[in-house]
Design an enzyme around this catalytic site. Sequence first.
Site, mmCIF file in Angstrom:
data_model
loop_
_atom_site.group_PDB
_atom_site.id
_atom_site.type_symbol
_atom_site.label_atom_id
_atom_site.label_comp_id
_atom_site.label_asym_id
_atom_site.label_seq_id
_atom_site.Cartn_x
_atom_site.Cartn_y
_atom_site.Cartn_z
ATOM 1 N N ASP A 27 -13.080 -13.543 0.025
ATOM 2 C CA ASP A 27 -12.074 -13.078 0.989
ATOM 3 C C ASP A 27 -10.865 -13.996 1.092
ATOM 4 O OD1 ASP A 27 -13.655 -14.995 2.265
ATOM 5 O OD2 ASP A 27 -13.396 -14.104 4.247
ATOM 6 N N GLU A 42 -19.597 -18.080 -10.530
ATOM 7 C CA GLU A 42 -18.501 -19.041 -10.707
ATOM 8 C C GLU A 42 -18.806 -20.094 -11.770
ATOM 9 O OE1 GLU A 42 -18.015 -17.353 -6.553
ATOM 10 O OE2 GLU A 42 -19.711 -18.170 -7.709
ATOM 11 N N HIS A 62 -16.491 -19.334 8.180
ATOM 12 C CA HIS A 62 -17.498 -19.227 7.121
ATOM 13 C C HIS A 62 -17.002 -19.968 5.876
ATOM 14 C CE1 HIS A 62 -14.668 -15.973 6.342
ATOM 15 N NE2 HIS A 62 -15.118 -15.916 5.094
ATOM 16 N N HIS A 63 -17.902 -20.345 5.029
ATOM 17 C CA HIS A 63 -17.637 -21.118 3.808
ATOM 18 C C HIS A 63 -17.180 -22.549 4.112
ATOM 19 C CE1 HIS A 63 -18.299 -17.394 1.902
ATOM 20 N NE2 HIS A 63 -17.093 -17.055 1.528
ATOM 21 N N GLY A 111 -22.558 -31.979 -21.938
ATOM 22 C CA GLY A 111 -23.893 -31.516 -22.302
ATOM 23 C C GLY A 111 -24.615 -30.712 -21.233
ATOM 24 N N ASP A 124 -33.413 -20.794 -26.571
ATOM 25 C CA ASP A 124 -33.946 -19.893 -25.549
ATOM 26 C C ASP A 124 -33.935 -20.523 -24.166
ATOM 27 O OD1 ASP A 124 -35.935 -21.710 -26.236
ATOM 28 O OD2 ASP A 124 -37.459 -20.195 -26.697
ATOM 29 N N ASN A 168 -37.648 -20.961 -29.767
ATOM 30 C CA ASN A 168 -38.625 -22.010 -30.112
ATOM 31 C C ASN A 168 -39.383 -22.501 -28.878
ATOM 32 O OD1 ASN A 168 -36.508 -23.387 -28.961
ATOM 33 N ND2 ASN A 168 -36.064 -24.680 -30.736
ATOM 34 N N GLY A 224 -38.849 -23.100 -25.462
ATOM 35 C CA GLY A 224 -38.597 -24.074 -24.406
ATOM 36 C C GLY A 224 -37.486 -25.057 -24.674
ATOM 37 N N GLU A 251 -35.410 -31.871 -24.794
ATOM 38 C CA GLU A 251 -36.188 -32.628 -23.809
ATOM 39 C C GLU A 251 -37.579 -32.956 -24.355
ATOM 40 O OE1 GLU A 251 -34.147 -30.214 -22.991
ATOM 41 O OE2 GLU A 251 -32.882 -31.059 -21.400
#
Length: 574
Positions: A38, A60, A123-124, A421, A452, A479, A481, A485
């Site tokens: 708004d 966003e 608001h916001h 990254g 994925d 693959n 996951g 990591e």
Amino acid sequence: MGLDIRERGLKKPVAVAEYLFRRLHEIGIRSVHGLPGDFNLVALDYIPKAGLRWVGSVNELNAAYAADGYARIKGISALVTTFGVGELSAINGVAGAFSEHVPVVHIVGCPSTISQRNGMLLHHTLGNGDFNVFANMGSQIACDTARLNKPAEIADQIDHALRECWIRSRPVYIMLPTDMVEKKIEGARLDTPIDLTEPENEAEREDYVVDVVLKYLHAAKCPIILVDACAVRHRVLKEVHDLVEKTQLPVFVTPMGKGAINESHPSYGGVYAGTGSHPDVAERVESADLVLSIGALKSDFNTTGFSYRTSQLNTIDFHSTYCQVRYSEYPGVAMRGVLRKVVERVDLSKLSQPSSPQVVNKVAENWDDSETITQAFFWPRIGEYLKENDIVVTETGTANFGIWETKFPPGVTGVTQILWGSIGWSVGAAQGAALAARDMGVDRRTILFVGDGSFQLTAQEVSTMIRHNLKVTIFLIYNEGFTIERFIHGMEAEYNNIARWQYTEVPAVFGASDKQCRKFVVKTKDQLEKLLTDKEFNEARGLQFVELWLPKEDAPRALRITTEVAARTNARVE
């Protein structure tokens, strides 16, 4: 309501929003990413009036990622969010653009100046009457912040912010209150384009630096050129190409500089990233007695854990705000002017001509009798599938490291986010990049490689690709996951697992018809070969979605090396 005294004195009164969006059009932007709220709705009405297209992203964060990708292809981009909730959702994407020197104009529709002055409980907001808190956050990831609160100053603020965004190649933050959107300001200024020319170096200082550079270059026995991200972001690729063409010196790129150099040029030697490089590349770069380093961003993943074995004593660094020759720094002497004069004045009769290592896509070397598609086989094979002028977007993880093994045809633009990254970035970036190419009126394939795990963060942006009929080919690396990591820590840990999606059904969920999107599941080398040689697939006339199966515990060579270094760094104690 009549014009106030200030407005009566205007030669060509225009609304603030019209002025802002016409300036965006003038500097090359054609599509504006963002979401309605708004506090920005009235401003959005002026977008089509300025000849711009409203993209309308699904959130966003994705909009910010898309604006980042758009700017990397088009040169600059714009993002519109609403106050507080909208801009904070986008802040991660804008921070990535700041980190990686990408010019994004972030426009935030905010409460009126009256509401701000009275500290109203709106608001916001945080409910504490502080309307500058979010702008203060945004200022940390912007090279200029413009609060458009005073009509007499607004045109100057807008022009200054847009110039800073372009010249410094970083985001700017523009705060547009609701009661300023339709205030009238001087439109006659629009008859004079914003000056986007970079300031020239002081001639005497520039000439001195050029002389010093040439002294060392002419004396060197094994000089090489190393091109990094800021050569791309600060738009000196013409100067770099001219330098390579004239001197024929061996030229290498960093991972963040991938695509900056024509990889079919006989002087091209490959990707240098310290210990992550191929041994022959590391040998050539590290044995050089002079490294002309252009636009370096020596982050951990760009250097395989800070593993360069080059000496500052043998290095000349060219940057957008200074140059450094060995241990002597020359502040305020920008690289563009220096590089131009080095190209003009280099004496080829005094220049050594070391040969370049040959770079090829090593498909045969990585072939085995198994039907399994390995990372080692896949990335060189992709080099044979790519064609001139493709846009190649790679995600943080296996794709960003695998693409080191891919030799690009001429004109290919590499779009990566190695320093920031943020996983999931590439899906939005691919949408923005494809839209930018279309806005430029050029027929370029946009090809996305995303794991994925990363895809699950930002899959909704496929909806925007469909909505705008963008031609994007998505290779989803299935693959199971978060592979990068897993290799840093926790190969079998639950937190590195993800849910199994029906990935090829995602476009249909977002409304794509069978005509709009072609879908493929590829599990074997034969299936991959059939797909990559298919004429229709290569023409890429619409959205294409490939679910590509690779082994769970497989990773590109460079990723394995980098994650070993990252794991050691993370575990280090004083």
